[in-house]
Scaffold this motif. Sequence first.
Motif, PDB file in Angstrom:
ATOM      1  N   TYR A 292       0.833  -1.205   0.000  1.00  0.00           N
ATOM      2  CA  TYR A 292       0.000   0.000   0.000  1.00  0.00           C
ATOM      3  C   TYR A 292       0.870   1.259   0.000  1.00  0.00           C
ATOM      4  O   TYR A 292       0.615   2.208  -0.753  1.00  0.00           O
ATOM      5  N   ARG A 296       1.148   4.204  -2.942  1.00  0.00           N
ATOM      6  CA  ARG A 296       0.863   5.603  -2.626  1.00  0.00           C
ATOM      7  C   ARG A 296       2.105   6.497  -2.725  1.00  0.00           C
ATOM      8  O   ARG A 296       2.015   7.716  -2.634  1.00  0.00           O
ATOM      9  N   LYS A 358      -9.196   1.076   2.993  1.00  0.00           N
ATOM     10  CA  LYS A 358     -10.337   1.754   2.375  1.00  0.00           C
ATOM     11  C   LYS A 358     -10.533   3.139   2.994  1.00  0.00           C
ATOM     12  O   LYS A 358     -10.661   4.146   2.274  1.00  0.00           O
ATOM     13  N   ASP A 361      -7.613   5.563   2.270  1.00  0.00           N
ATOM     14  CA  ASP A 361      -7.750   6.127   0.922  1.00  0.00           C
ATOM     15  C   ASP A 361      -8.714   7.314   0.934  1.00  0.00           C
ATOM     16  O   ASP A 361      -8.436   8.368   0.338  1.00  0.00           O
ATOM     17  N   GLU A 362      -9.845   7.141   1.603  1.00  0.00           N
ATOM     18  CA  GLU A 362     -10.848   8.205   1.680  1.00  0.00           C
ATOM     19  C   GLU A 362     -10.288   9.432   2.384  1.00  0.00           C
ATOM     20  O   GLU A 362     -10.489  10.576   1.935  1.00  0.00           O
ATOM     21  N   GLU A 365      -7.689  11.261   0.190  1.00  0.00           N
ATOM     22  CA  GLU A 365      -8.338  11.980  -0.908  1.00  0.00           C
ATOM     23  C   GLU A 365      -9.037  13.237  -0.386  1.00  0.00           C
ATOM     24  O   GLU A 365      -8.994  14.292  -1.029  1.00  0.00           O
TER      25      GLU A 365
END
Length: 373
Positions: A292, A296, A358, A361-362, A365
């Motif tokens: 991960y 990123r 998950k 990521d949110e 962003e």
Amino acid sequence: MKFNKLLDNCKIYEAGKPIELVVRDYGVDTKDIIKLASNENPYGTSPKVVEKIASLSKNMFMYPDDSMYELKEALGKKFSVTSDNIIIGSGSDQVIDFLVKAKCSENSKMLMSRTTFAMYEIYGRQAGAQIIKTKDDEHNLAQFEEMYESQGADIIFLCLPNNPLGECLDRDDVYAFLSKVDKETLVIIDGAYQEYASFKDSKKRIDPADLIEKFPNAVYLGTFSKAYALGGMRVGYGIGQTSIIKTMYKLRPPFNISTLSLAAAIEAIKDEEFVQKCIALNFEEMIRYEEYAKQRGFEYIESYTNFITIKFDSNYLSSEVAQKLLERGIIIRDLTGYGLNAIRITIGSKEQNTRVFKVLDEVLEDLKKVENL
């Protein structure tokens, strides 16, 4: 009211935020909270230990066996030392407290890595010791050697693997350094995460019996809080030469661990199969965090523990990332207090980690959008 002036410069240790406060402060349902801040075993305690404690719960009114004979015998067999080489503490941090009090005064010096377990410095300042730190965040033996030669030290702390970063030195390199240390200097090898490091790479493994035989001025610390999943029971231990152990016993209060804690540790050490299974799952899941981070574009520290440290560049602040995760019910450790723009995440179960990725990521962003406004 006046208190001991030595406490003026002491910081308070900050533990990971408890689940109960996240429920209260952010209204997150308990079942939706994932705590990955305190490096607890996500698979829980061995069922054999749980069963044993349930059967002994009626004995809570009784004091524990203060000799801790059975636990020390089990540890002695595991590490090929005698009971006289072992002291039991309420967590290994209590053993650190014993050692610092036994060795340090206001004229003493303690040498440690710039970024390492906070309680070393806290106990040192309580004793009035001078704290000497290396320049690098990760362990750098060349700097340890340089600073020891130039300034000396009464105690040297080596956390192997290191908390809160996760890196670990090779045993041979550690031994080469210890061979240059004066025998009047106490060397504390903190092996709280040694079970993980030994599993991943045999070159990292510190054998307590070998350590104290080669270096009589060294003490090995271990704990049941991590791989053995007994963080809530508070059981740790120190292994050293009998003269050091006898000195620490002068500082040990009676019945310093509970009846049930003692029973849990005795039972836990019998279930090595459970421990090894948990460790194997830990490193399987750690690969997902490494992948991960690479996807990123984040830097991470190769970890020999049950957690991973991920560093951010100037695009993100670790304090903001940690806070946003907290608001969504995911508790991790922000390392801003250590002077790092980084987060430390305990490796959870497969299901927990899937949700972490998950939500992370949110969060990333969302923070990116705010930055671009």
